[in-house]
Design a protein around this motif. Structure first.
Motif, PDB file in Angstrom:
ATOM      1  N   ARG A 124       0.823  -1.218   0.000  1.00 62.74           N
ATOM      2  CA  ARG A 124       0.000   0.000   0.000  1.00 62.74           C
ATOM      3  C   ARG A 124       0.847   1.255   0.000  1.00 62.74           C
ATOM      4  O   ARG A 124       0.452   2.266  -0.595  1.00 62.74           O
ATOM      5  CB  ARG A 124      -0.954  -0.002   1.186  1.00 62.74           C
ATOM      6  CG  ARG A 124      -2.040  -1.045   1.019  1.00 62.74           C
ATOM      7  CD  ARG A 124      -3.295  -0.704   1.771  1.00 62.74           C
ATOM      8  NE  ARG A 124      -4.281  -1.745   1.547  1.00 62.74           N
ATOM      9  CZ  ARG A 124      -4.866  -2.431   2.509  1.00 62.74           C
ATOM     10  NH1 ARG A 124      -4.578  -2.186   3.771  1.00 62.74           N
ATOM     11  NH2 ARG A 124      -5.745  -3.361   2.220  1.00 62.74           N
ATOM     12  N   ALA A 125       1.988   1.209   0.671  1.00 61.33           N
ATOM     13  CA  ALA A 125       2.869   2.377   0.659  1.00 61.33           C
ATOM     14  C   ALA A 125       3.300   2.695  -0.772  1.00 61.33           C
ATOM     15  O   ALA A 125       3.362   3.868  -1.171  1.00 61.33           O
ATOM     16  CB  ALA A 125       4.086   2.136   1.546  1.00 61.33           C
ATOM     17  N   ALA A 126       3.567   1.653  -1.546  1.00 63.79           N
ATOM     18  CA  ALA A 126       3.950   1.861  -2.945  1.00 63.79           C
ATOM     19  C   ALA A 126       2.744   2.271  -3.790  1.00 63.79           C
ATOM     20  O   ALA A 126       2.803   3.244  -4.547  1.00 63.79           O
ATOM     21  CB  ALA A 126       4.579   0.589  -3.509  1.00 63.79           C
ATOM     22  N   ALA A 127       1.624   1.554  -3.632  1.00 63.94           N
ATOM     23  CA  ALA A 127       0.447   1.817  -4.464  1.00 63.94           C
ATOM     24  C   ALA A 127      -0.166   3.188  -4.186  1.00 63.94           C
ATOM     25  O   ALA A 127      -0.640   3.857  -5.108  1.00 63.94           O
ATOM     26  CB  ALA A 127      -0.605   0.727  -4.241  1.00 63.94           C
ATOM     27  N   MET A 128      -0.162   3.602  -2.926  1.00 60.71           N
ATOM     28  CA  MET A 128      -0.784   4.883  -2.558  1.00 60.71           C
ATOM     29  C   MET A 128       0.243   6.004  -2.431  1.00 60.71           C
ATOM     30  O   MET A 128      -0.100   7.118  -2.007  1.00 60.71           O
ATOM     31  CB  MET A 128      -1.591   4.736  -1.265  1.00 60.71           C
ATOM     32  CG  MET A 128      -2.797   3.861  -1.415  1.00 60.71           C
ATOM     33  SD  MET A 128      -3.799   3.929   0.085  1.00 60.71           S
ATOM     34  CE  MET A 128      -5.012   2.685  -0.288  1.00 60.71           C
ATOM     35  N   HIS A 129       1.489   5.694  -2.749  1.00 55.96           N
ATOM     36  CA  HIS A 129       2.562   6.707  -2.762  1.00 55.96           C
ATOM     37  C   HIS A 129       2.733   7.409  -1.415  1.00 55.96           C
ATOM     38  O   HIS A 129       2.743   8.638  -1.343  1.00 55.96           O
ATOM     39  CB  HIS A 129       2.317   7.734  -3.878  1.00 55.96           C
ATOM     40  CG  HIS A 129       2.087   7.102  -5.213  1.00 55.96           C
ATOM     41  ND1 HIS A 129       3.104   6.490  -5.930  1.00 55.96           N
ATOM     42  CD2 HIS A 129       0.959   6.956  -5.952  1.00 55.96           C
ATOM     43  CE1 HIS A 129       2.605   6.004  -7.052  1.00 55.96           C
ATOM     44  NE2 HIS A 129       1.309   6.262  -7.090  1.00 55.96           N
ATOM     45  N   TYR A 130       2.872   6.605  -0.347  1.00 57.25           N
ATOM     46  CA  TYR A 130       3.129   7.208   0.959  1.00 57.25           C
ATOM     47  C   TYR A 130       4.450   7.969   0.868  1.00 57.25           C
ATOM     48  O   TYR A 130       5.479   7.384   0.510  1.00 57.25           O
ATOM     49  CB  TYR A 130       3.292   6.144   2.043  1.00 57.25           C
ATOM     50  CG  TYR A 130       2.089   5.319   2.419  1.00 57.25           C
ATOM     51  CD1 TYR A 130       0.865   5.428   1.773  1.00 57.25           C
ATOM     52  CD2 TYR A 130       2.187   4.401   3.456  1.00 57.25           C
ATOM     53  CE1 TYR A 130      -0.218   4.643   2.143  1.00 57.25           C
ATOM     54  CE2 TYR A 130       1.105   3.621   3.841  1.00 57.25           C
ATOM     55  CZ  TYR A 130      -0.082   3.744   3.176  1.00 57.25           C
ATOM     56  OH  TYR A 130      -1.152   2.970   3.552  1.00 57.25           O
ATOM     57  N   PRO A 131       4.454   9.232   1.243  1.00 57.68           N
ATOM     58  CA  PRO A 131       5.722   9.958   1.269  1.00 57.68           C
ATOM     59  C   PRO A 131       6.625   9.429   2.395  1.00 57.68           C
ATOM     60  O   PRO A 131       6.146   8.758   3.315  1.00 57.68           O
ATOM     61  CB  PRO A 131       5.314  11.404   1.516  1.00 57.68           C
ATOM     62  CG  PRO A 131       3.866  11.424   1.770  1.00 57.68           C
ATOM     63  CD  PRO A 131       3.306  10.059   1.546  1.00 57.68           C
ATOM     64  N   PRO A 132       7.915   9.738   2.342  1.00 54.25           N
ATOM     65  CA  PRO A 132       8.845   9.233   3.368  1.00 54.25           C
ATOM     66  C   PRO A 132       8.421   9.575   4.799  1.00 54.25           C
ATOM     67  O   PRO A 132       8.558   8.741   5.692  1.00 54.25           O
ATOM     68  CB  PRO A 132      10.172   9.893   3.012  1.00 54.25           C
ATOM     69  CG  PRO A 132      10.077  10.130   1.532  1.00 54.25           C
ATOM     70  CD  PRO A 132       8.629  10.463   1.273  1.00 54.25           C
TER      71      PRO A 132
END
Length: 174
Positions: A124-132
């Motif tokens: 989900r971090a990759a799919a939803m583009h979680y910032p650092p």
């Protein structure tokens, strides 16, 4: 005296995962809100796959990237706790929103615990583009939960059991 609120668990993209009515029963300054969910009066939407009779107590971080849901049976015995890494909650009127960041710590009776959903977090971090900074917040929430569990700090210090005991006593004999 009931103090109704609605707790909403959101995903990072803003979609509502769950909405759950409850009663605000306590607060810890500007740090935490504590919400009681009574299975006889409050139903989760959409319904949980397995609905157990009893109580849930949400400890919702207003500054910490963490929200913790303790589950208790109808007599107030601890069943489990689920610590959600989450962005600090926002209170708008009688609605409390928190953004779930997928990583969890599960605590069972006796204090044993484990981290779960590492793969879900990565996906989900990759799919939803979680910032650092959001990724770091998720790990800070998990570390905060682990410290609280291991050191028996709030909310793993007996506070919630005492609050639930007060609520049950106010209702009269079982």
């Amino acid at each position: 005296m009931p103090n109704p609120v609605t707790v909403r668990k959101l995903k990072y993209d803003g979609t509502v995962r769950y909405s759950w009515p409850g009663d605000l029963i306590d607060a810890r300054g500007q740090e935490w809100l504590i919400v009681l969910h009574d299975s006889e009066r409050h139903s989760k939407s959409p319904p949980a796959p397995v609905t157990a009779a009893g109580f849930g107590i949400h400890t919702i971080g207003l500054r910490q990237p963490l929200t913790i849901l303790h589950a208790f049976d109808p007599l107030g015995n601890f069943l489990e706790a689920k610590c959600d890494a989450a962005l600090p909650a926002a209170l708008r009127g009688r609605t409390i929103d928190f953004v779930d960041l997928d990583l969890d710590v599960v605590v069972v009776p006796g204090g044993d615990h484990y981290v779960r959903d590492l793969d879900v977090f990565q996906e989900r971090a990759a799919a939803m583009h979680y910032p650092p900074d959001v990724r770091r917040a998720a790990w800070r929430g998990i570390l905060h939960a682990l410290r609280a569990i291991r050191r028996r700090r709030f909310p793993f210090d007996g506070t919630l059991e005492a609050l639930l005991g007060r609520e049950l006593a106010a209702r009269g004999p079982l």
